[in-house]
Design a protein around this motif. Sequence first.
Motif, PDB file in Angstrom:
ATOM      1  N   MET A 241      39.095  47.872  33.259  1.00 35.82           N
ATOM      2  CA  MET A 241      37.631  47.782  33.304  1.00 35.82           C
ATOM      3  C   MET A 241      37.428  46.445  33.546  1.00 35.82           C
ATOM      4  SD  MET A 241      34.744  49.388  32.715  1.00 35.82           S
ATOM      5  CE  MET A 241      35.169  50.785  31.712  1.00 35.82           C
ATOM      6  N   PRO A 242      36.454  46.294  34.424  1.00 33.50           N
ATOM      7  CA  PRO A 242      35.885  44.797  34.728  1.00 33.50           C
ATOM      8  C   PRO A 242      35.139  44.357  33.522  1.00 33.50           C
ATOM      9  CG  PRO A 242      35.675  46.162  36.657  1.00 33.50           C
ATOM     10  CD  PRO A 242      36.143  47.114  35.417  1.00 33.50           C
ATOM     11  N   VAL A 243      35.122  43.100  33.191  1.00 36.74           N
ATOM     12  CA  VAL A 243      34.179  42.475  32.337  1.00 36.74           C
ATOM     13  C   VAL A 243      33.623  41.240  32.798  1.00 36.74           C
ATOM     14  CG1 VAL A 243      35.871  43.136  30.345  1.00 36.74           C
ATOM     15  CG2 VAL A 243      36.182  41.123  31.413  1.00 36.74           C
TER      16      VAL A 243
ATOM     17  N   VAL B  46      32.998  38.084  37.296  1.00 39.38           N
ATOM     18  CA  VAL B  46      33.426  39.433  37.048  1.00 39.38           C
ATOM     19  C   VAL B  46      35.054  38.901  36.768  1.00 39.38           C
ATOM     20  CG1 VAL B  46      33.590  41.808  37.228  1.00 39.38           C
ATOM     21  CG2 VAL B  46      31.507  40.590  37.682  1.00 39.38           C
TER      22      VAL B  46
ATOM     23  N   GLN C   2      38.716  41.178  36.103  1.00 40.28           N
ATOM     24  CA  GLN C   2      39.636  42.445  35.894  1.00 40.28           C
ATOM     25  C   GLN C   2      40.975  42.084  36.131  1.00 40.28           C
ATOM     26  OE1 GLN C   2      38.022  45.397  38.635  1.00 40.28           O
ATOM     27  NE2 GLN C   2      38.346  44.096  40.455  1.00 40.28           N
ATOM     28  N   GLY C   3      41.897  42.940  35.038  1.00 37.70           N
ATOM     29  CA  GLY C   3      43.160  42.814  35.347  1.00 37.70           C
ATOM     30  C   GLY C   3      43.829  41.784  34.451  1.00 37.70           C
TER      31      GLY C   3
ATOM     32  N   THR D 127      43.202  38.635  31.035  1.00 32.59           N
ATOM     33  CA  THR D 127      42.503  38.092  30.279  1.00 32.59           C
ATOM     34  C   THR D 127      42.308  36.592  30.285  1.00 32.59           C
ATOM     35  OG1 THR D 127      42.942  39.837  28.253  1.00 32.59           O
ATOM     36  CG2 THR D 127      42.003  37.714  27.391  1.00 32.59           C
TER      37      THR D 127
ATOM     38  N   GLU E 282      35.471  44.482  44.615  1.00 36.37           N
ATOM     39  CA  GLU E 282      36.055  45.648  43.804  1.00 36.37           C
ATOM     40  C   GLU E 282      37.517  45.092  43.754  1.00 36.37           C
ATOM     41  OE1 GLU E 282      35.177  48.837  46.269  1.00 36.37           O
ATOM     42  OE2 GLU E 282      32.805  48.783  45.719  1.00 36.37           O
TER      43      GLU E 282
END
Length: 237
Positions: free
Chosen positions: A1-3, A10, A12-13, A15, A217
């Motif tokens: 889930m992208p943050v 943005v 994703q993948g 932290t 994306e």
Amino acid sequence: MPVNFAPDLVIQGFTPPLKRADFKLAAFDMDSTLINIECIDEIAAAAGKKAEVAAITEAAMRGEITDFKDSLRRRLSLLKGVPVSALEQVLNERLQFNPGARELCAALKAAGLKLVLVSGGFTYFTRYVAAQLGMDFVRSNELAFDANGALTGELVMQDWGDICDGEEKRRMMLACAAQIGALPAQCIAVGDGANDLPMMSAAGLSVAYHAKPKVREQAMVAINSGGLDRLLCVLSA
């Protein structure tokens, strides 16, 4: 889930933050990534064909034209006869570095990374950009000129081929990584268009800068506003 790591980032993948020391190489697209323009569109403006050429460029960058080589040949054919003075004008009057480009490259070099410029654009411009940013490796296309200094509408064959497309960008990034003893996971790839996706998918960290939706994306980091140096928020010193 992208943050949303920050208002303009943005993630994703993974932290954040990652460590700059975990990477050994960063590969950059040029047009609309490191610099503010698509050089071929600005050259076309001198020939009164900017709208026609820019439409093909935009479709290629969105991924609607999947054969980059064909799209580039189509655009180049429209530029036959354009004098070298038009390229000089683009370089001197239109080309500017995107915000944060110098700062990001300087920070990565200070951290010991090697920098690679891989462009579907032209050596006439990449030579200048590479020198300004301290690039260690460069791959781009060589425009052909006739005896009068006008574009022929074709490219010069180089020892690796004639067109630097998405697959060549990927191959060049990985070859440079191997040359310095780096793994693909230790590479960063930064781009904005569909022809950057092959190298971005092969890199340990993929970064989309003000990119087309398809690229945003698929990227691990999307910088949607602000400068390229926003990436430094993700990469701790």
